[in-house]
Design an enzyme around this catalytic site. Structure first.
Site, PDB file in Angstrom:
ATOM      1  N   ARG A   1       0.848  -1.180   0.000  1.00  0.00           N
ATOM      2  CA  ARG A   1       0.000   0.000   0.000  1.00  0.00           C
ATOM      3  C   ARG A   1       0.888   1.235   0.000  1.00  0.00           C
ATOM      4  NH1 ARG A   1      -3.496  -2.332  -1.871  1.00  0.00           N
ATOM      5  NH2 ARG A   1      -5.662  -2.559  -1.232  1.00  0.00           N
TER       6      ARG A   1
ATOM      7  N   GLU B   1      -3.776   6.997  -3.369  1.00  0.00           N
ATOM      8  CA  GLU B   1      -4.852   6.037  -3.559  1.00  0.00           C
ATOM      9  C   GLU B   1      -5.546   5.636  -2.261  1.00  0.00           C
ATOM     10  OE1 GLU B   1      -3.717   3.191  -7.168  1.00  0.00           O
ATOM     11  OE2 GLU B   1      -2.217   3.142  -5.568  1.00  0.00           O
TER      12      GLU B   1
ATOM     13  N   HIS C   1      -1.102   0.586 -10.637  1.00  0.00           N
ATOM     14  CA  HIS C   1      -1.838  -0.381  -9.815  1.00  0.00           C
ATOM     15  C   HIS C   1      -2.327  -1.556 -10.667  1.00  0.00           C
ATOM     16  CE1 HIS C   1      -3.600  -0.444  -5.595  1.00  0.00           C
ATOM     17  NE2 HIS C   1      -3.800  -1.658  -6.079  1.00  0.00           N
TER      18      HIS C   1
END
Length: 334
Positions: free
Chosen positions: A232, A261, A287
């Site tokens: 992440r 994000e 991503h």
């Protein structure tokens, strides 16, 4: 009357047919997300929602969704969803826990090699039309005989270790306070950053892991280290990475995930740090960890099955129960 099903991104025809057999489906034609107002309007009428990476749900949105019974996430990490608020609203949340593991691990290796072997820089050079045959340029490093640290030994981290095992690494270090992998040497995070030639991050986003790679920790890196982040974005401070690239402390940075994000974090940046975009020692992908066609279709089917089970009053196969019971507001398995 059939329930209203809200699908926030376009899905394969066979998955859409499956959902239409049980409800009235409103699907975003995509590829851009609905506007905030469109999203709220559809959510107001929805009994069920199939969610994707750009979506977020918090307590305020749930107050505008009186009919909502379930959210089926067609993704693995669910830190963009306030699980406590969903639990309090009686909304059942499910996710897809394992189908994304293998393609994400593959991408981690691809990013590591691309960054270490100057693949992007070499490609740009070839497109200039100035290539005149071999020259002694663009020397990088390899995984062979390197010390590689995998930070986070959940499903993705262990799949990365499996792939590293064939590269002849000098040593594979494992950093995880909970999970172990017999193929790795367990070390602390501090030891890993001081010893590793490569740091591969597969860390979930929780309150405890946000900015675990901060300016202080990044200041302890082994010079020239290559960092790869497929976990992440917000587990690492992008501004500190940009500074490390600028001053030469960090050899290269490759990422498929970015701070901007992580929608539920109110102080998240709205853009990728300019220093990462401008550096010639970064490899950045949009991503695409699970962007394998057959995998995406399987993920959609799994999410649809979870949604249908919940609408039928059953407990979905992939219900997010344990995380809710622990009361962790932002948790994911990257």
């Amino acid at each position: 009357m059939k329930p209203n099903i809200m699908v926030t991104q376009p899905i394969h025809r066979d998955v859409l047919d499956k959902l239409q057999a049980v409800g009235q489906v409103v699907m975003n034609p995509g590829p851009e997300p609905w506007s905030a107002e469109e999203f709220r309007q559809h959510l107001t009428e929805a009994h069920a929602m199939m969610a994707f990476m750009p979506d977020r749900i918090d307590a305020a949105l749930l107050q505008q969704a009186p009919r909502l019974k379930t959210i089926a996430c067609a993704l693995k990490g669910y830190d963009n969803f306030d699980l406590n608020a969903c639990r309090d609203a009686g909304v059942v949340v499910s996710f897809v826990p394992d189908l994304l593991t293998e393609p994400t691990a593959e991408l981690a290796i691809a990013l590591a090699l691309s960054a270490a072997r100057n693949v992007v820089t070499g490609d740009r050079l070839m497109r200039t039309g100035q290539y005149a045959g071999w020259r002694p340029i663009l020397y990088g490093t390899g995984l062979h005989e390197s010390v590689v640290a995998v930070v986070g030994l959940g499903a993705v981290g262990q799949a990365i270790v499996q792939r590293l095992s064939g590269f002849g690494c000098a040593e594979i270090l494992g950093v995880d306070p909970v999970n172990q992998d017999a193929r790795t040497t367990p070390v602390s995070l501090e030891e890993a950053v001081q010893r590793a030639d490569y740091l591969l991050l597969a860390v979930p986003l929780t309150p405890a892991t946000r900015y675990m790679f901060n300016e202080h920790l990044l200041g302890q890196l082994k010079p020239g280290v290559i960092i790869v982040n497929v976990g992440r974005g917000s587990v690492i401070n992008e501004a500190a990475v940009a500074q490390g690239l600028a001053d030469g402390t960090i050899g290269a940075y490759a990422a498929d995930v970015f701070e901007m994000e992580d929608w539920l974090l109110p102080d998240r940046p709205r853009d990728i740090h300019a220093g990462l975009l401008e550096s010639d020692r970064t490899v950045l992908t949009p991503h695409i960890g699970s962007a394998v066609a057959r995998v995406r279709r399987a993920i959609e089917h799994r999410a649809a099955d979870n949604l249908i089970q919940a609408l039928a009053g059953e407990v979905p196969r992939d219900v997010v129960r344990a995380v809710q019971e622990r009361g962790v507001p932002c948790a994911s398995v990257a």
